[in-house]
Design an enzyme around this catalytic site. Structure first.
Site, mmCIF file in Angstrom:
data_model
loop_
_atom_site.group_PDB
_atom_site.id
_atom_site.type_symbol
_atom_site.label_atom_id
_atom_site.label_comp_id
_atom_site.label_asym_id
_atom_site.label_seq_id
_atom_site.Cartn_x
_atom_site.Cartn_y
_atom_site.Cartn_z
ATOM 1 C CD GLU A 102 -29.566 1.904 -27.120
ATOM 2 O OE1 GLU A 102 -29.991 1.103 -26.251
ATOM 3 O OE2 GLU A 102 -28.364 2.033 -27.420
ATOM 4 N N PRO A 122 -28.977 13.300 -31.823
ATOM 5 C CG PRO A 122 -30.242 13.268 -33.775
ATOM 6 C CD PRO A 122 -30.370 13.266 -32.275
ATOM 7 C CG ASP A 150 -18.016 2.480 -17.124
ATOM 8 O OD1 ASP A 150 -18.261 2.643 -15.928
ATOM 9 O OD2 ASP A 150 -17.874 1.373 -17.661
#
Length: 629
Positions: free
Chosen positions: A27, A31, A119
């Site tokens: 994963e 950047p 979230d």
């Protein structure tokens, strides 16, 4: 619609494996900087030789990296020819945006997505859906199935230790979460990817709970545990705090014993992750045989774990496909201006790599040879003050801009500021140790910062709000209890620096003062994008370095223009995150937004590291008219 050569669905790839064959995936997150992205592609080139089952790209909190995430996913799928899984969240997602995202992914041949609620930075307490169509991950699953049939293989998240709002860890309820998970699977999910964890017993119990809840449903669907190698003590504490991951007592004791030795912390992480992978497979009777590595855009720890665990992976002798990107080693050195430790990467021979481009797993893992040095030059990114050319530059967790504590705790610690003097008091209380942190500085002050506590207090009381600093150090032993880091028998050097918010009325006088001092370098910017410096473009300030027997000079802390500009955006965004703790039209919210508009962010480095007081004496002479304590 022209579709690029489509990849294989993840669940189909798993079915095609031998019944007892292990697998793994990687994963990445987008950047922060352009050069970080360039160097991530080199990192992906190397990691692709390990033949992962798939790679995944995260979708930043609150949808903060949506465009970058999609661009990176398309690149991994098309240019690197890797089976790619794109994370998609409900936050900042309406039907039009989702349709466009899925269409572009489909055109690129991407056939795998993770459907997540996602979230935002403030946690569930402040969660609001952009559209009534997508409030929960199950809404995404149903919509993708309805509109795209079986084209996409859909993954969903699971929480082995329960899922709760960050401000209410006591609300963890695994039984409730399992019911929600079952609904997502019945709606059309094809595989389950768990949240990171460090307690294997908790994970094993979770798998057993799934079996008891609905044996037929959960027996057929792949469950893939997320493994996050411990990259630094600070990141580990932050992430386990945000996710409420249980930390086994033995692991916590090991980390506390070496918390100031970054290399030792990483090794503890490698050993623990290796044991976890082996134990998960044993304790589930081979039911769970995959591992999903949350790489944090780093690779050394992952390579070591792959070699040492039951995965027993050796990189292929095949190079990356001919259509992948050309190597970008020049971007590491940035026109020859990079730190010495990085420049030495370019000066080594290729004697440790085979002519066909293959690499040896141990060589890469231990940082030996050209490929090994390429892989590990940025192993200690050091957060905000790391090298912006690193793919891992920043907070190295992909969560985006977040406060350093849960909303309820933040309001308790910071109160309801209504005047600038109230904000000054908060900064002073943090330096004094009365509160745990500020939006920019999480946790208690380090022993190193304690050395300059009086100087920082003086600045903050005058309304110069400090968010980062370090004292000057001239040749401390690497085992020094305050300044030491790295292996023993080394020596540590530091230049003093401070990063602070300055009232716009005081900025002109401070700028003139710094320009008059030849030993000072500075960067300054405001929220509107104005930028001022006395540095030449491309110059780098190495402010911490260490000298160790048999090793290159290590420079874990640097300050330069690109990293400052990237951090500037986050630093001002944190004012907004702080303001959102309060009702939108409340006095605290209005105050905090106005302060963001009226402040300059300034980073100041004093190069005279032999004079411990030089920087602080200079700032003491600065004219300040903004409110004090």
């Amino acid at each position: 619609m022209v579709i690029a050569r489509p990849s294989t669905r993840i669940n189909d790839k798993i079915k095609a494996l031998a019944p007892d064959a292990p697998f793994f995936s990687f994963e990445f997150f987008p950047p922060v900087t352009r050069l970080g992205l360039e160097n991530l592609h080199e990192r992906v080139d190397r990691l692709s030789k390990y033949d992962p089952l798939f790679v995944a790209v995260t979708w930043g909190s609150g949808g903060s990296t949506a465009e970058k995430s999609l661009d990176l996913a398309v690149s991994l799928q098309v240019e690197h020819q890797l089976t790619t899984c794109l994370h998609i969240t409900c936050t900042n997602m309406d039907r039009r945006i989702l349709d466009q995202t899925l269409l572009r992914a489909k055109e690129a041949g991407i056939r795998n997505v993770m459907a997540l609620r996602g979230d935002p930075p403030r946690g569930q307490e402040y969660w609001t859906a952009t559209s009534d169509d997508f409030k929960y991950a199950i809404d995404l699953v149903k919509y993708i199935r309805k509109t795209h049939g079986d084209w996409f293989c859909i993954g969903v998240a699971a929480y082995p230790e329960g899922h709760a709002d960050e401000s209410h860890p006591e609300a963890l309820d695994i039984a409730r979460d399992v019911r929600f998970l079952a609904e997502k699977v019945r709606a059309g999910a094809d595989f389950i990817l768990t949240q990171m964890f460090y307690d294997v017993d908790a994970f094993t119990q979770f798998v057993e709970t799934l079996k008891q809840h609905d044996p037929e449903l959960f027996e057929r669907i792949p469950i893939i545990p997320a493994i996050m190698p411990i990259q630094s003590y600070q990141t580990f504490m932050r992430m386990t705090g945000l996710t409420h991951a249980q930390v086994p007592a033995a692991l916590q004791q090991q980390l506390e014993a070496v918390r100031n030795d970054d290399a030792a912390v990483k090794q503890v992480g490698v050993d623990h992750a290796t044991r976890m992978i082996n134990e998960v497979r044993r304790s589930t009777g081979g039911r769970v045989r995959g591992s999903h590595f949350c790489t944090l855009n780093l690779e050394r720890s992952v390579a070591l774990i792959l070699r040492n665990s039951c995965l027993r992976v050796t990189p292929s002798r095949e190079t990356s496909p001919p259509t992948t990107r050309m190597r970008r080693r020049s971007s590491i050195a940035l026109n020859g201006k990079g730190p010495k430790g990085i420049m030495q990467i370019l000066q080594q021979s290729h004697s440790d790599a085979a002519e066909d481009g293959s690499i040896n797993s141990q060589t890469v893992s231990e940082g030996r040879g050209q490929e090994g040095r390429d892989a590990t030059w940025d192993e200690f990114p050091n957060g905000r003050f790391g090298d912006s050319r690193s793919p891992a530059y920043g907070e190295i967790d992909g969560w985006g801009v977040t406060l350093n504590m849960a909303p309820a705790k933040a309001r308790q610690a910071w109160g309801t500021p209504e005047r600038a003097e109230d904000v000054t008091r908060i900064f002073v209380d943090h330096i004094s140790g009365h509160i745990a942190g500020t939006p920019w500085s999480g946790g208690a002050l380090s022993p190193e910062t304690g050395v300059i506590r009086d100087q920082l207090l003086a600045l903050n009381r005058r309304g110069l709000w400090t968010i980062g600093s370090q004292p000057a150090v001239n040749c401390a032993e690497s085992v020094d209890p305050i300044f030491g880091w790295g292996p023993p028998n080394g020596y540590i050097y530091q230049k003093s620096f401070v990063e602070l918010f300055v009232d716009h009325r005081d900025w002109p006088a401070l700028e003139a003062l710094m320009r008059a001092e030849k030993q000072v370098s500075f960067y300054a910017a405001n929220k509107d994008g104005e930028f001022v410096t006395n540095m030449t473009s491309g110059q780098v300030n190495a402010v911490t370095w260490g000298i160790f027997p048999g090793k290159d000079i290590a420079q874990p802390t640097i300050i330069e223009e690109e990293s400052f500009k990237a951090w500037k955006n986050e630093a001002f965004a944190l004012w907004e995150e702080w303001a959102r703790l309060y009702p939108i039209a409340s006095p605290p919210a209005r105050l905090l937004r106005s302060l963001a508009d009226q402040r300059w962010l300034v980073t100041i480095v004093h190069h005279g590291f032999k004079d411990e007081q030089a920087l602080w004496q200079l700032l003491e002479s600065a004219t300040v008219t903004s409110p004090g304590a």
